[in-house]
Design a protein around this motif. Structure first.
Motif, mmCIF file in Angstrom:
data_model
loop_
_atom_site.group_PDB
_atom_site.id
_atom_site.type_symbol
_atom_site.label_atom_id
_atom_site.label_comp_id
_atom_site.label_asym_id
_atom_site.label_seq_id
_atom_site.Cartn_x
_atom_site.Cartn_y
_atom_site.Cartn_z
ATOM 1 N N PHE A 41 -67.750 53.629 50.213
ATOM 2 C CA PHE A 41 -67.437 52.263 49.793
ATOM 3 C C PHE A 41 -66.046 51.918 50.328
ATOM 4 O O PHE A 41 -65.089 52.681 50.117
ATOM 5 N N LEU A 42 -65.947 50.782 51.000
ATOM 6 C CA LEU A 42 -64.659 50.268 51.479
ATOM 7 C C LEU A 42 -64.349 49.043 50.616
ATOM 8 O O LEU A 42 -64.985 47.994 50.765
ATOM 9 N N ILE A 43 -63.404 49.220 49.687
ATOM 10 C CA ILE A 43 -63.139 48.165 48.701
ATOM 11 C C ILE A 43 -61.776 47.533 48.966
ATOM 12 O O ILE A 43 -60.759 48.231 49.031
ATOM 13 N N ASN A 44 -61.778 46.228 49.120
ATOM 14 C CA ASN A 44 -60.534 45.488 49.283
ATOM 15 C C ASN A 44 -60.323 44.544 48.109
ATOM 16 O O ASN A 44 -61.264 43.881 47.651
ATOM 17 N N GLY A 45 -59.087 44.484 47.653
ATOM 18 C CA GLY A 45 -58.755 43.692 46.477
ATOM 19 C C GLY A 45 -58.271 42.290 46.803
ATOM 20 O O GLY A 45 -58.535 41.757 47.888
ATOM 21 N N PRO A 46 -57.529 41.698 45.868
ATOM 22 C CA PRO A 46 -57.194 40.275 45.919
ATOM 23 C C PRO A 46 -56.399 39.878 47.150
ATOM 24 O O PRO A 46 -55.527 40.610 47.622
ATOM 25 N N ASN A 47 -56.744 38.693 47.628
ATOM 26 C CA ASN A 47 -56.079 38.011 48.755
ATOM 27 C C ASN A 47 -56.405 38.615 50.112
ATOM 28 O O ASN A 47 -56.041 38.051 51.140
ATOM 29 N N LEU A 48 -57.104 39.738 50.118
ATOM 30 C CA LEU A 48 -57.404 40.357 51.413
ATOM 31 C C LEU A 48 -58.542 39.638 52.139
ATOM 32 O O LEU A 48 -58.737 39.849 53.336
ATOM 33 N N THR A 100 -67.262 50.275 60.624
ATOM 34 C CA THR A 100 -68.696 50.505 60.828
ATOM 35 C C THR A 100 -68.921 51.241 62.150
ATOM 36 O O THR A 100 -69.739 52.170 62.229
ATOM 37 N N ALA A 101 -68.171 50.840 63.174
ATOM 38 C CA ALA A 101 -68.311 51.477 64.495
ATOM 39 C C ALA A 101 -67.939 52.960 64.441
ATOM 40 O O ALA A 101 -68.441 53.767 65.210
ATOM 41 N N LEU A 102 -67.057 53.304 63.523
ATOM 42 C CA LEU A 102 -66.635 54.693 63.356
ATOM 43 C C LEU A 102 -67.621 55.473 62.475
ATOM 44 O O LEU A 102 -67.930 56.637 62.726
ATOM 45 N N ALA A 103 -68.114 54.801 61.433
ATOM 46 C CA ALA A 103 -68.978 55.465 60.451
ATOM 47 C C ALA A 103 -70.355 55.797 61.040
ATOM 48 O O ALA A 103 -70.889 56.885 60.810
ATOM 49 N N LYS A 104 -70.917 54.843 61.765
ATOM 50 C CA LYS A 104 -72.304 54.983 62.257
ATOM 51 C C LYS A 104 -72.543 56.263 63.036
ATOM 52 O O LYS A 104 -73.418 57.054 62.665
ATOM 53 N N PRO A 105 -71.775 56.508 64.126
ATOM 54 C CA PRO A 105 -72.037 57.737 64.889
ATOM 55 C C PRO A 105 -71.775 59.009 64.090
ATOM 56 O O PRO A 105 -72.277 60.076 64.430
ATOM 57 N N ALA A 106 -71.004 58.879 62.998
ATOM 58 C CA ALA A 106 -70.754 60.057 62.150
ATOM 59 C C ALA A 106 -71.867 60.218 61.105
ATOM 60 O O ALA A 106 -71.821 61.129 60.274
ATOM 61 N N GLY A 107 -72.845 59.311 61.136
ATOM 62 C CA GLY A 107 -73.978 59.413 60.214
ATOM 63 C C GLY A 107 -73.658 58.945 58.799
ATOM 64 O O GLY A 107 -74.362 59.282 57.851
ATOM 65 N N LEU A 108 -72.602 58.163 58.662
ATOM 66 C CA LEU A 108 -72.225 57.650 57.338
ATOM 67 C C LEU A 108 -72.639 56.187 57.187
ATOM 68 O O LEU A 108 -72.585 55.418 58.145
ATOM 69 N N THR A 109 -73.022 55.825 55.977
ATOM 70 C CA THR A 109 -73.275 54.424 55.660
ATOM 71 C C THR A 109 -72.012 53.842 55.058
ATOM 72 O O THR A 109 -71.453 54.413 54.118
ATOM 73 N N LEU A 110 -71.555 52.724 55.607
ATOM 74 C CA LEU A 110 -70.346 52.074 55.090
ATOM 75 C C LEU A 110 -70.749 50.804 54.358
ATOM 76 O O LEU A 110 -71.470 49.976 54.904
ATOM 77 N N ARG A 111 -70.281 50.676 53.118
ATOM 78 C CA ARG A 111 -70.497 49.410 52.383
ATOM 79 C C ARG A 111 -69.151 48.776 52.128
ATOM 80 O O ARG A 111 -68.309 49.333 51.413
ATOM 81 N N ALA A 112 -68.927 47.618 52.736
ATOM 82 C CA ALA A 112 -67.632 46.937 52.614
ATOM 83 C C ALA A 112 -67.726 45.811 51.598
ATOM 84 O O ALA A 112 -68.700 45.043 51.596
ATOM 85 N N ILE A 129 -64.541 56.690 48.411
ATOM 86 C CA ILE A 129 -64.058 55.308 48.303
ATOM 87 C C ILE A 129 -62.769 55.205 49.107
ATOM 88 O O ILE A 129 -61.847 56.009 48.922
ATOM 89 N N ILE A 130 -62.733 54.214 49.985
ATOM 90 C CA ILE A 130 -61.474 53.831 50.632
ATOM 91 C C ILE A 130 -61.101 52.499 50.017
ATOM 92 O O ILE A 130 -61.889 51.547 50.050
ATOM 93 N N ILE A 131 -59.923 52.447 49.412
ATOM 94 C CA ILE A 131 -59.579 51.240 48.647
ATOM 95 C C ILE A 131 -58.193 50.718 48.999
ATOM 96 O O ILE A 131 -57.230 51.488 49.082
ATOM 97 N N ASN A 132 -58.130 49.416 49.252
ATOM 98 C CA ASN A 132 -56.858 48.712 49.283
ATOM 99 C C ASN A 132 -56.902 47.755 48.093
ATOM 100 O O ASN A 132 -57.515 46.686 48.175
ATOM 101 N N PRO A 133 -56.262 48.141 46.990
ATOM 102 C CA PRO A 133 -56.382 47.324 45.779
ATOM 103 C C PRO A 133 -55.477 46.083 45.794
ATOM 104 O O PRO A 133 -55.410 45.374 44.787
#
Ligand code: DQA
Length: 145
Positions: free
Chosen positions: A6-13, A37-49, A72-76
């Protein structure tokens, strides 16, 4: 089954690219998602932004990650500096957590120097522009194998 990040971005982003470009650059959140997404795909990962300006919605996504994501990658955004609730939600998540800030928060106002999220994160990236998201994702890819 493919592992999910999960790629989660918080307010104002949502305004990335338009908001204070001298600090946050001219690329948009869609550009961030495309790069990751371009990085995740070839690594076999699903990215949800996802992005929200609402603390509760971010907390709901972190809860959802409990059964649906390995990392989780998060910028809160500004919630970084205020939200015990996001920290608590992340504590209830058992996967990997990486905290990203586009700007170097330590070079900015004192109120940006403290993060409630860092105490839960495996790693923190600040001041690498939007490349910071890719760096965090590279680390997730190497840890998830
Ligand atoms: C930010 C830094 C925060 O202090 C600020 O409130 C943001 C963006 C960053 O990515 O540099 O909204 O998280």
């Amino acid at each position: 089954m493919a592992k999910t990040v999960f790629l989660i971005n918080g307010p104002n982003l949502n305004l990335l690219g338009k908001r204070e470009p001298a600090i946050y650059g001219s690329e948009t959140l869609d550009d961030v998602t495309a790069r990751c997404t371009a990085l995740a795909k070839p690594a076999g990962l699903t990215l949800r932004a996802m992005q929200s300006n609402h603390e509760g919605e971010i907390i709901d996504w972190i809860h959802e990650a409990r059964d649906n994501a390995e990392a989780i990658i998060i910028n809160p955004g500004a919630f970084t500096h205020t939200s015990v609730a996001i920290f608590d939600a992340l504590q209830a998540f058992e996967g990997l957590v990486f905290e990203v800030h586009i700007s170097n928060v330590h070079k900015r106002e004192a109120f940006r120097h403290h993060s409630f999220v860092s105490a839960r994160a495996e790693g923190v990236i600040a001041g690498f522009g939007i490349e910071g998201y890719e760096l965090a994702l590279r680390r997730v890819i190497s840890l998830l194998g």
